[in-house]
Design an enzyme around this catalytic site. Sequence first.
Site, short mmCIF file in Angstrom:
data_model
loop_
_atom_site.label_atom_id
_atom_site.label_comp_id
_atom_site.label_asym_id
_atom_site.label_seq_id
_atom_site.Cartn_x
_atom_site.Cartn_y
_atom_site.Cartn_z
N TRP A 38 0.88 -1.18 0.00
CA TRP A 38 0.00 0.00 0.00
C TRP A 38 0.91 1.22 0.00
CZ3 TRP A 38 -5.58 0.35 1.34
CH2 TRP A 38 -6.05 1.67 1.29
N GLU A 66 7.98 -0.96 1.70
CA GLU A 66 8.02 -0.57 3.11
C GLU A 66 8.91 -1.56 3.85
OE1 GLU A 66 3.84 0.84 4.68
OE2 GLU A 66 3.59 -0.88 3.35
N ASP A 91 9.74 3.34 1.45
CA ASP A 91 8.57 4.07 1.91
C ASP A 91 8.46 3.89 3.42
OD1 ASP A 91 6.07 4.99 2.61
OD2 ASP A 91 4.96 3.83 1.13
N GLN A 113 5.22 4.93 7.84
CA GLN A 113 4.81 4.49 9.17
C GLN A 113 5.97 4.06 10.06
OE1 GLN A 113 1.25 1.99 9.26
NE2 GLN A 113 0.76 2.60 7.17
N LYS A 124 3.25 10.47 7.31
CA LYS A 124 2.57 10.25 8.59
C LYS A 124 3.33 10.70 9.84
CE LYS A 124 0.00 6.24 6.86
NZ LYS A 124 -1.39 6.68 7.02
N ARG A 157 -2.93 -4.31 13.87
CA ARG A 157 -1.73 -3.45 13.84
C ARG A 157 -1.72 -2.61 15.11
NH1 ARG A 157 -1.72 -0.04 8.45
NH2 ARG A 157 -3.95 0.12 8.89
#
Length: 431
Positions: A135, A208, A241, A244, A270, A404
Amino acid sequence: MHDAEFWPIVDKHLIRYGGAFTPRIIERASGSYVYDSDGNAILDFTSGQMSSVLGHCHPEVAATVAESMTGLDHLFSGMLSRPVVEFARALSDTLPSGLDKVMLLSTGAESNEAALKIAKLYTGRYEIVSFDRSWHGMTSGAAAATYSAGRKGYGPSIPGNFTLPTPNEYRSIFRTESGNHDWQGELDYGFDLIDQQSTGSLAACIVEPIVSSGGLIDLPVGYLTALKAKCVERGMLLIADEAQTGLGRTGSMYAFERDGVVPDILTLSKTLGAGLPVAAVITSEDIESLCHERGFLFFTTHVSDPLAAAVAGTVLNIVLRDDLAARATTAGKRLRDHLLELQSRHEVIGDVRGRGLFCGIELVADRATKAPADRLGQAVTDACLSRGLHMNIVQLPGMGGIFRLAPPLTISDADLDRGMDILDTALTEST
């Protein structure tokens, strides 16, 4: 607006953009809690949208916003201000040599969009590789590299996108003779397929370091190093990426540092704004210089906005000053110990994974078969919320319900323990 009017107006006027809305009206937030219209305190184990690393409404961030809004908020995108330049220098100082050039933007999708355009312009190629559980955003280029959800019904995506199998140790079919996860064989197999499909125009691989929406899957130690080697062999760029995982959440300032690998392009969002819309793209002087020569264009309304820069600078300073990466390591061990203890007593917890204050648990109907527990996840989510804990459940085809857990880096031990007590009760009552 009266509470009785709220949901009818939602039904009449709001476009639904994902799953169902949480059935609470949120009035305010502070620290590790949000508060609903009935005055209930809800412990936030998602840090907003995995963003509020400093907790909600941090007083120093609030002061920065207030000062910027009364002094210097927004400029023509071709103008520069001190907060932008000061932030770029401060951010570069936290990164390895070779990641020196910074562009300040607004959202994660936007930063990934810019990174993909940089990679394509620099290499002169157009093919992009990402995980099959990825994502990276909802704008066109980022969405084309997103495979965990949202691909059906919109017609063709941008051409030249390929998938790698996500190295999910818990469920991967790639095994050594001893039964261990053969992630190297999985990576080799994935690139063999990519090489067969490629037209010879591979530009970049975007990943990620911990695949979040795809099931909180931490890349095996050494995987990122091997992936970078695959990219180098093919003249591709590696884009990390860290929307998060950046700014200390995993126990190091950036998750890629664990493997000693330096990506060609890094994207942050974020966590960089601690809940406010701030993002950045960071790359090398060589890449930036060649792209500039070739006419790189990413002139957006809010590029280099002073308000965003001031917020990002404040967040970065607090994370460094308060050593929140170390806090994530300590609190993360406490969280993981709790989860492992819960796993020892609850048969429905099939797997515990993650790093620092970014952990996941996968619920299964049967540990031996790893059969997904599709309905259980929502039942546990609802039970947690009713007791004052907000949790996020990810439901993906062929996988169990995956929670999560990403509480603020500033969460107290008492609140961490309280959250685990609520989860324990919710699991007991839902099974």
